[in-house]
Design a protein around this motif. Structure first.
Motif, mmCIF file in Angstrom:
data_model
loop_
_atom_site.group_PDB
_atom_site.id
_atom_site.type_symbol
_atom_site.label_atom_id
_atom_site.label_comp_id
_atom_site.label_asym_id
_atom_site.label_seq_id
_atom_site.Cartn_x
_atom_site.Cartn_y
_atom_site.Cartn_z
ATOM 1 N N SER A 93 -0.802 3.567 -4.429
ATOM 2 C CA SER A 93 -0.235 2.224 -4.585
ATOM 3 C C SER A 93 -0.029 1.512 -3.257
ATOM 4 O O SER A 93 0.411 0.368 -3.241
ATOM 5 C CB SER A 93 1.113 2.311 -5.321
ATOM 6 N N ASP A 94 -0.335 2.190 -2.142
ATOM 7 C CA ASP A 94 -0.180 1.587 -0.819
ATOM 8 C C ASP A 94 -1.515 1.522 -0.109
ATOM 9 O O ASP A 94 -2.277 2.501 -0.102
ATOM 10 C CB ASP A 94 0.792 2.417 0.031
ATOM 11 N N ALA A 95 -1.813 0.389 0.478
ATOM 12 C CA ALA A 95 -3.000 0.287 1.320
ATOM 13 C C ALA A 95 -2.760 1.092 2.599
ATOM 14 O O ALA A 95 -1.626 1.247 3.040
ATOM 15 C CB ALA A 95 -3.276 -1.173 1.661
ATOM 16 N N LYS A 96 -3.830 1.595 3.179
ATOM 17 C CA LYS A 96 -3.699 2.396 4.389
ATOM 18 C C LYS A 96 -3.170 1.541 5.535
ATOM 19 O O LYS A 96 -3.705 0.470 5.827
ATOM 20 C CB LYS A 96 -5.052 3.002 4.759
ATOM 21 N N ALA A 97 -2.103 2.023 6.167
ATOM 22 C CA ALA A 97 -1.472 1.269 7.248
ATOM 23 C C ALA A 97 -2.335 1.314 8.505
ATOM 24 O O ALA A 97 -3.059 2.281 8.751
ATOM 25 C CB ALA A 97 -0.089 1.831 7.537
ATOM 26 N N SER A 98 -2.245 0.273 9.309
ATOM 27 C CA SER A 98 -2.970 0.219 10.565
ATOM 28 C C SER A 98 -2.233 1.063 11.612
ATOM 29 O O SER A 98 -1.042 1.342 11.475
ATOM 30 C CB SER A 98 -3.054 -1.229 11.053
ATOM 31 N N PRO A 99 -2.936 1.489 12.666
ATOM 32 C CA PRO A 99 -2.277 2.232 13.741
ATOM 33 C C PRO A 99 -1.077 1.478 14.315
ATOM 34 O O PRO A 99 -0.062 2.091 14.665
ATOM 35 C CB PRO A 99 -3.383 2.405 14.784
ATOM 36 N N LYS A 100 -1.190 0.147 14.406
ATOM 37 C CA LYS A 100 -0.089 -0.659 14.920
ATOM 38 C C LYS A 100 1.132 -0.555 14.008
ATOM 39 O O LYS A 100 2.273 -0.409 14.474
ATOM 40 C CB LYS A 100 -0.517 -2.114 15.050
ATOM 41 N N ASP A 101 0.907 -0.605 12.692
ATOM 42 C CA ASP A 101 2.009 -0.489 11.739
ATOM 43 C C ASP A 101 2.651 0.888 11.793
ATOM 44 O O ASP A 101 3.880 1.023 11.730
ATOM 45 C CB ASP A 101 1.514 -0.770 10.315
ATOM 46 N N LEU A 102 1.820 1.940 11.901
ATOM 47 C CA LEU A 102 2.339 3.306 11.975
ATOM 48 C C LEU A 102 3.173 3.499 13.237
ATOM 49 O O LEU A 102 4.228 4.144 13.211
ATOM 50 C CB LEU A 102 1.190 4.309 11.941
ATOM 51 N N ASN A 103 2.700 2.926 14.343
ATOM 52 C CA ASN A 103 3.436 3.039 15.600
ATOM 53 C C ASN A 103 4.786 2.341 15.506
ATOM 54 O O ASN A 103 5.811 2.873 15.969
ATOM 55 C CB ASN A 103 2.612 2.434 16.737
ATOM 56 N N LEU A 104 4.817 1.177 14.862
ATOM 57 C CA LEU A 104 6.071 0.446 14.687
ATOM 58 C C LEU A 104 7.024 1.216 13.789
ATOM 59 O O LEU A 104 8.230 1.315 14.075
ATOM 60 C CB LEU A 104 5.798 -0.940 14.094
ATOM 61 N N THR A 105 6.509 1.796 12.717
ATOM 62 C CA THR A 105 7.341 2.593 11.818
ATOM 63 C C THR A 105 7.921 3.795 12.539
ATOM 64 O O THR A 105 9.100 4.137 12.359
ATOM 65 C CB THR A 105 6.513 3.070 10.608
ATOM 66 N N ALA A 106 7.111 4.457 13.368
ATOM 67 C CA ALA A 106 7.574 5.618 14.120
ATOM 68 C C ALA A 106 8.691 5.235 15.091
ATOM 69 O O ALA A 106 9.724 5.913 15.172
ATOM 70 C CB ALA A 106 6.404 6.247 14.882
#
Length: 211
Positions: free
Chosen positions: A181-194
């Motif tokens: 149900s979720d589109a694959k997050a971009s590296p930028k989004d993953l970095n922000l989440t981290a």
């Protein structure tokens, strides 16, 4: 920092074979993961596979350990750390965890484990717990314990602190990914989440936090 360097269990040749096995798993599911198919794809003999990894469960455990090696922090818990270097190590862990669990391999492994849920003690789920999450948790907990001893963190129980950190990083994202149900997050989004997860963790456990 590299997490691969802290995982000496496999040779370069064995890692290449495991990566081929992971490709087969993603492309064809569990039925594609036969010793004959792996040997053919990796250009090695079935005898070598048995020698390196043992039976099928041993191969699956090696595959999971290979995945876990991409998440485990590269920082040495026995070394003196500044608060900044601890934060950087935790951000690296969070980023690597998110990148790994959102990858096709991790999703394929977890979906397969869910399908074997009735084999709770012997199936892939047990292997994922022992060779994957428990392994990652033990080494990351050791890093948090070192942070406490060196005065950078306040935590009575490093294992509880790790559970909090894991929850802040993963939230419900993994479930949504498994359900598609979720589109694959971009590296930028993953970095922000981290970074956001570690910032929240430090607000809860940082040594300079008013408690």
């Amino acid at each position: 920092m590299s997490t691969e360097s802290t995982q000496p269990e496999f040779t370069d040749r064995q890692r290449a074979v495991l990566d081929k096995a992971l490709e087969l798993l993603v492309e064809g599911g569990e039925k594609a993961l036969t010793t004959a198919a792996i040997a053919r794809a990796a250009g090695c003999s079935k005898e070598s596979l048995y020698k390196w990894f043992g039976d099928r469960d041993g191969l699956l455990a090696a595959i999971v350990t290979r995945q876990a090696s991409k998440v485990i922090p590269g920082a040495d818990p026995s070394a003196n750390m500044s608060k900044q270097s601890l934060r950087a190590a935790l951000e690296e862990f969070a980023r690597n965890l998110l990148e790994t669990i959102s990858g096709d391999v991790s999703l394929a492994l977890n979906r397969l484990a869910i399908g074997q849920a009735s084999k709770a003690d012997t199936g892939l789920g047990a292997i994922l717990q022992k060779s994957g999450r428990a392994r990652i948790g033990a080494q990351t907990t050791a890093l948090l314990e070192a942070g406490c001893k060196q005065g950078h963190l306040h935590c009575e129980d490093p294992q509880d602190a790790y559970s909090t950190l894991y929850g802040l990083v993963v939230r419900d994202q993994h479930l949504r990914m498994l359900l598609g149900s979720d589109a694959k997050a971009s590296p930028k989004d993953l970095n922000l989440t981290a970074k956001t997860a570690v910032e929240q963790f430090m607000k809860l456990y940082g040594a300079d936090t008013t408690r």
